[in-house]
Every structure is written in structure tokens, then in C-alpha cells.
Design a protein around this motif. Sequence first.
Motif, mmCIF file in Angstrom:
data_model
loop_
_atom_site.group_PDB
_atom_site.id
_atom_site.type_symbol
_atom_site.label_atom_id
_atom_site.label_comp_id
_atom_site.label_asym_id
_atom_site.label_seq_id
_atom_site.Cartn_x
_atom_site.Cartn_y
_atom_site.Cartn_z
ATOM 1 N N GLY A 245 47.033 46.898 24.326
ATOM 2 C CA GLY A 245 46.428 45.889 23.457
ATOM 3 C C GLY A 245 46.475 44.483 23.997
ATOM 4 O O GLY A 245 46.466 43.513 23.228
ATOM 5 N N ILE A 246 46.507 44.313 25.314
ATOM 6 C CA ILE A 246 46.510 42.974 25.924
ATOM 7 C C ILE A 246 45.095 42.399 25.829
ATOM 8 O O ILE A 246 44.111 43.123 25.995
ATOM 9 C CB ILE A 246 46.974 43.069 27.385
ATOM 10 N N PRO A 247 44.966 41.097 25.579
ATOM 11 C CA PRO A 247 43.625 40.497 25.522
ATOM 12 C C PRO A 247 42.849 40.710 26.820
ATOM 13 O O PRO A 247 43.352 40.467 27.921
ATOM 14 C CB PRO A 247 43.909 39.017 25.269
ATOM 15 N N VAL A 248 41.613 41.161 26.683
ATOM 16 C CA VAL A 248 40.811 41.498 27.853
ATOM 17 C C VAL A 248 40.446 40.251 28.657
ATOM 18 O O VAL A 248 40.430 40.273 29.888
ATOM 19 C CB VAL A 248 39.544 42.260 27.406
ATOM 20 N N ALA A 249 40.184 39.145 27.974
ATOM 21 C CA ALA A 249 39.803 37.923 28.675
ATOM 22 C C ALA A 249 40.914 37.454 29.605
ATOM 23 O O ALA A 249 40.653 37.023 30.738
ATOM 24 C CB ALA A 249 39.452 36.836 27.666
ATOM 25 N N GLN A 250 42.158 37.538 29.151
ATOM 26 C CA GLN A 250 43.273 37.121 29.992
ATOM 27 C C GLN A 250 43.409 38.014 31.229
ATOM 28 O O GLN A 250 43.622 37.533 32.347
ATOM 29 C CB GLN A 250 44.562 37.156 29.165
ATOM 30 N N VAL A 251 43.261 39.320 31.028
ATOM 31 C CA VAL A 251 43.361 40.254 32.168
ATOM 32 C C VAL A 251 42.225 40.006 33.159
ATOM 33 O O VAL A 251 42.428 40.007 34.384
ATOM 34 C CB VAL A 251 43.343 41.703 31.655
ATOM 35 N N LEU A 252 41.029 39.780 32.648
ATOM 36 C CA LEU A 252 39.898 39.526 33.536
ATOM 37 C C LEU A 252 40.083 38.228 34.311
ATOM 38 O O LEU A 252 39.724 38.145 35.496
ATOM 39 C CB LEU A 252 38.597 39.478 32.729
ATOM 40 N N ARG A 253 40.656 37.207 33.663
ATOM 41 C CA ARG A 253 40.896 35.945 34.353
ATOM 42 C C ARG A 253 41.898 36.139 35.495
ATOM 43 O O ARG A 253 41.695 35.631 36.606
ATOM 44 C CB ARG A 253 41.405 34.911 33.351
ATOM 45 N N VAL A 254 42.950 36.883 35.257
ATOM 46 C CA VAL A 254 43.944 37.140 36.310
ATOM 47 C C VAL A 254 43.326 37.974 37.432
ATOM 48 O O VAL A 254 43.536 37.683 38.626
ATOM 49 C CB VAL A 254 45.176 37.841 35.703
ATOM 50 N N GLN A 255 42.551 39.004 37.072
ATOM 51 C CA GLN A 255 41.925 39.832 38.089
ATOM 52 C C GLN A 255 40.921 39.048 38.931
ATOM 53 O O GLN A 255 40.818 39.251 40.147
ATOM 54 C CB GLN A 255 41.224 41.020 37.423
ATOM 55 N N SER A 256 40.198 38.149 38.302
ATOM 56 C CA SER A 256 39.243 37.333 39.042
ATOM 57 C C SER A 256 39.947 36.471 40.079
ATOM 58 O O SER A 256 39.508 36.379 41.235
ATOM 59 C CB SER A 256 38.442 36.460 38.066
ATOM 60 N N GLY A 257 41.063 35.833 39.684
ATOM 61 C CA GLY A 257 41.803 35.018 40.641
ATOM 62 C C GLY A 257 42.361 35.842 41.794
ATOM 63 O O GLY A 257 42.306 35.436 42.964
ATOM 64 N N GLU A 258 42.888 37.031 41.486
ATOM 65 C CA GLU A 258 43.429 37.892 42.540
ATOM 66 C C GLU A 258 42.335 38.368 43.502
ATOM 67 O O GLU A 258 42.534 38.395 44.728
ATOM 68 C CB GLU A 258 44.129 39.090 41.913
ATOM 69 N N MET A 259 41.171 38.730 42.970
ATOM 70 C CA MET A 259 40.100 39.218 43.827
ATOM 71 C C MET A 259 39.592 38.125 44.751
ATOM 72 O O MET A 259 39.319 38.357 45.935
ATOM 73 C CB MET A 259 38.944 39.765 42.978
ATOM 74 N N ARG A 260 39.496 36.909 44.240
ATOM 75 C CA ARG A 260 39.035 35.811 45.098
ATOM 76 C C ARG A 260 40.079 35.472 46.151
ATOM 77 O O ARG A 260 39.742 35.137 47.296
ATOM 78 C CB ARG A 260 38.694 34.598 44.253
ATOM 79 N N THR A 261 41.346 35.545 45.798
ATOM 80 C CA THR A 261 42.398 35.305 46.794
ATOM 81 C C THR A 261 42.353 36.366 47.891
ATOM 82 O O THR A 261 42.472 36.054 49.090
ATOM 83 C CB THR A 261 43.773 35.304 46.106
ATOM 84 N N LYS A 262 42.170 37.618 47.509
ATOM 85 C CA LYS A 262 42.088 38.685 48.500
ATOM 86 C C LYS A 262 40.861 38.528 49.386
ATOM 87 O O LYS A 262 40.928 38.778 50.601
ATOM 88 C CB LYS A 262 42.062 40.045 47.800
#
Length: 307
Positions: A245-262
Amino acid sequence: MVILFILGVGLVLSAIALVGMALRPAEESNSINRSLAVLRAMTDAPKELTKDLDKPFADRVLAPLRARSLKVGRRISGADSAERIRAKLDLAGNPAGWSVDQVTASKVLGAGVGLLIGLAVGLVIADSLTFRLAFTILGTIVGFFGPNLYLYQLAYDRSNKLQRDLPDAIDLMTISVESGLGFDAAVQQVATNTDGPLADEFGRMLREMQLGMGRSEALRSLGDRTNVDDIRSFVSAMVQADSFGIPVAQVLRVQSGEMRTKRRQRAEEKAQQVPVKITVPLIFCILPALFVAVMGPAVINILDNFG
């Protein structure tokens, strides 16, 4: 009496010859009439009787050859060959016209064509039996594994494109979710407004969810159809967010930052590999030409002076 006997025999032979000449045209005309009757019967015959003769070359020759090749391929392949080929097709994006049976038959046909080409090359180039046999075996192996190599190249190119498009797709999903859309609607935006294999995969995931598959199961299926680590990491994060039940927007924001860093790290890694990769052409191609251009006139002058 002898003369009369000779004349009688001659008349009998003449009569037989005349009868034979008279009957011969009748036989020829009868044969011609029979041929015309056969042609007329074939022309006037119903389509059910002539459909085998009207089939194209592909249906009359290539289709039976493909069927025989499929039987041979199934016999020489392992029990799990169909699953392995299906997995390769999924990684390659299921190209149009390719199926498990098509790949199996193509491997046998490729082996036959490779055998003939290798034998022909060996007969033209090599003189010894050993080299001819080596060319034949090499052509057979290359022809047999040719479809696998083709699927591997398609999967490799597709994986690179998936890896490049993923950060932009996650950014679009993040913007869509933060603007008030749900996760499914955000995925729909990516599948509709973008092109490429990633949009196709998201579209397939949505169709699976519409057919009754759960979101977590559809996400896991998306990860299984690709061999990209970034997509599997994204799938794992979204499955956990859906489970806890974690907010999807927060997870997507973290994933976006990680993908751009990679992606930036991969670009830096490739940039650091450039000096190493350019060493070989520099030594064997550029430096010899440079030495010829710089040292050539001096060597010519030295030779002229000593001469």
C-alpha cells in the motif's frame, strides 16, 4: 505358274500395305480425339477435381517440405525445446510470422541449405577431403543455429531499446500519477503516446489485466518477458508498492531518479571505454599512415644521398 505366284504375292502385300496406310490416319485421329477429350474433360471438370492442380508452388512444394522439416526438427530437438524457443521469441518481441513450429522447421531447412553451400564451397576452394568435410560440417552447423542467432540479435537490439526508453516512460507515468491519474491510466498514457517495444509491452500488460489477470501477476509477466535488469527492478518495486500500500507516485519518483542515474553511469562507462577501444585502430591504421607521411620524404632523401 511361277510368274503368276509372284504376282499374286505382290498383290497381297500391296493390299496389306494399302490397308495399313488407310488405317493409320484413323488411329492418329483417334489419339488426337482422345487427347482433346482429356483436355475438354479437365477444362469442364468441377473445381473439386482440379483444385490440386491449381495450387501455387508454395502450397504444392514448400508446405510439404516445411511439414517434413518440422517433423525432423521435433525428433532431434529436446523435450523442452518448445519452451526455450517460446522464451526466445518473447525476448525478441514475437516477430511477425515467427512461431515455435516455424523456428523448428527453419533450423532443419537451414541445416540442409548450409550443408549444400558448405559442400559447394569446399569443392571449389579446398583440394583435400578433410577441408571439404570441414566446410560441409561448418555450413551445416551455421545453418542449423542460424535462426537462434537471428532471434538473439533481435532480442539484444530490443533489450537496448527497452533500457533506453524506460526512464522517459517512468517520467511520463510519474507526471500522470501526480496529476491525478491512477497507475493503470498512467500506463495507458505511456502505451498510447509512445512508440517502440516498451509501449508494446505496457499495452500487452494492460490487455492481460483487462482479461482478468491481477496487477501484480501482469507486472511479473512483464518482467519475465524481458531480460533487462532495470525493468525487473521497476517491476519488483511496483509489486511491493501494490502489496504494502505504498503511494505509487512516491515509488515512481524514486524509480525515475534511479533510472536516470543508471543511464548517466552507463554513458560515463562507455565514454571511459573509448580510449581502450581506439587503441587498436590507432596502432594498426592511423600510426602507420602517419609515419609514412612524416618519415617517407626523409627516408627518400637519405637513400638518394647514400646512393
